[in-house]
Motif scaffolding. Sequence first.
Motif, PDB file in Angstrom:
ATOM      1  N   SER A  31     -12.988  32.475  57.360  1.00 29.36           N
ATOM      2  CA  SER A  31     -13.109  31.174  56.706  1.00 29.36           C
ATOM      3  C   SER A  31     -11.989  30.261  57.179  1.00 29.36           C
ATOM      4  O   SER A  31     -10.827  30.672  57.223  1.00 29.36           O
ATOM      5  N   SER A  63     -10.561  26.590  56.126  1.00 34.94           N
ATOM      6  CA  SER A  63     -10.675  25.521  55.139  1.00 34.94           C
ATOM      7  C   SER A  63      -9.640  24.436  55.398  1.00 34.94           C
ATOM      8  O   SER A  63      -8.578  24.696  55.949  1.00 34.94           O
ATOM      9  N   LYS A  85     -23.444  15.913  51.158  1.00 38.15           N
ATOM     10  CA  LYS A  85     -24.542  16.900  51.112  1.00 38.15           C
ATOM     11  C   LYS A  85     -25.619  16.526  52.130  1.00 38.15           C
ATOM     12  O   LYS A  85     -26.195  17.391  52.782  1.00 38.15           O
ATOM     13  N   GLN A 117     -24.456  17.438  55.584  1.00 37.74           N
ATOM     14  CA  GLN A 117     -24.369  18.892  55.767  1.00 37.74           C
ATOM     15  C   GLN A 117     -25.682  19.483  56.260  1.00 37.74           C
ATOM     16  O   GLN A 117     -25.691  20.481  56.976  1.00 37.74           O
ATOM     17  N   LYS A 118     -26.808  18.834  55.911  1.00 38.53           N
ATOM     18  CA  LYS A 118     -28.116  19.331  56.350  1.00 38.53           C
ATOM     19  C   LYS A 118     -28.275  19.225  57.860  1.00 38.53           C
ATOM     20  O   LYS A 118     -29.060  19.953  58.452  1.00 38.53           O
ATOM     21  N   MET A 170     -21.716  29.034  57.438  1.00 36.76           N
ATOM     22  CA  MET A 170     -22.046  28.188  56.300  1.00 36.76           C
ATOM     23  C   MET A 170     -20.947  27.141  56.131  1.00 36.76           C
ATOM     24  O   MET A 170     -19.796  27.386  56.494  1.00 36.76           O
ATOM     25  N   LEU A 171     -21.322  26.019  55.561  1.00 34.55           N
ATOM     26  CA  LEU A 171     -20.365  24.959  55.254  1.00 34.55           C
ATOM     27  C   LEU A 171     -20.425  24.659  53.773  1.00 34.55           C
ATOM     28  O   LEU A 171     -21.502  24.468  53.206  1.00 34.55           O
ATOM     29  N   ASP A 172     -19.257  24.620  53.150  1.00 34.37           N
ATOM     30  CA  ASP A 172     -19.123  24.187  51.762  1.00 34.37           C
ATOM     31  C   ASP A 172     -18.165  23.005  51.795  1.00 34.37           C
ATOM     32  O   ASP A 172     -17.020  23.154  52.243  1.00 34.37           O
ATOM     33  N   SER A 173     -18.636  21.839  51.378  1.00 33.20           N
ATOM     34  CA  SER A 173     -17.804  20.648  51.505  1.00 33.20           C
ATOM     35  C   SER A 173     -18.152  19.599  50.461  1.00 33.20           C
ATOM     36  O   SER A 173     -19.287  19.521  50.009  1.00 33.20           O
ATOM     37  N   GLU A 174     -17.145  18.818  50.109  1.00 32.56           N
ATOM     38  CA  GLU A 174     -17.304  17.670  49.218  1.00 32.56           C
ATOM     39  C   GLU A 174     -16.544  16.506  49.825  1.00 32.56           C
ATOM     40  O   GLU A 174     -15.390  16.677  50.247  1.00 32.56           O
ATOM     41  N   SER A 177     -13.328  20.742  53.521  1.00 34.22           N
ATOM     42  CA  SER A 177     -14.437  21.580  53.954  1.00 34.22           C
ATOM     43  C   SER A 177     -13.987  23.020  54.139  1.00 34.22           C
ATOM     44  O   SER A 177     -12.829  23.281  54.459  1.00 34.22           O
ATOM     45  N   THR A 182     -17.445  29.037  56.823  1.00 35.85           N
ATOM     46  CA  THR A 182     -17.383  30.483  56.667  1.00 35.85           C
ATOM     47  C   THR A 182     -18.324  31.146  57.666  1.00 35.85           C
ATOM     48  O   THR A 182     -19.531  30.889  57.650  1.00 35.85           O
TER      49      THR A 182
END
Length: 153
Positions: free
Chosen positions: A81, A83, A91, A94-95, A134-138, A143, A146
């Motif tokens: 990961s 970060s 969002k 991110q797609k 995978m991406l997790d972000s706001e 961001s 992972t």
Amino acid sequence: IERVDLKEIVEAAKQHFELLVENKGGTITSKYSLTTGQLEVDVFHLNNIINNLLDNATKYSKEAPIISIHVKETESSFTLSISDKGIGVSKEAQKKIFDKFYRVPTGNLHDVKGFGLGLSYVKTMIEAHNGTIMLDSEPGQGSVFTINLPKNK
């Protein structure tokens, strides 16, 4: 494909970015939860994957970059990961973030150059190693990318 020590690969990439990050007033840290640390990969592509993600984490931080790398080993896989506390990704963006030539719209800012190929390449190479990303972000929060790579092909 060759057997490598994942910690050595990650630390070399980290060292490559440390001076740049520190010159911007930031920090880059790493944490490892490993048993063997041994992974069979194409080293050239793994280096490019890690460098691309660290470069993005550095480039897309408005303030001093705060980047952390965490590598965890399980019985069957490795999770890497990366970060940051950068500008983040909506969002909607991110797609499309892993699509070839896609660049996140940044309004009238032209300070970050690129062709929108980096993350497409990263995803393609990870999938070639039977892995996932995978991406997790706001937006405004940063961001977390992972990567999961299986130990055995």
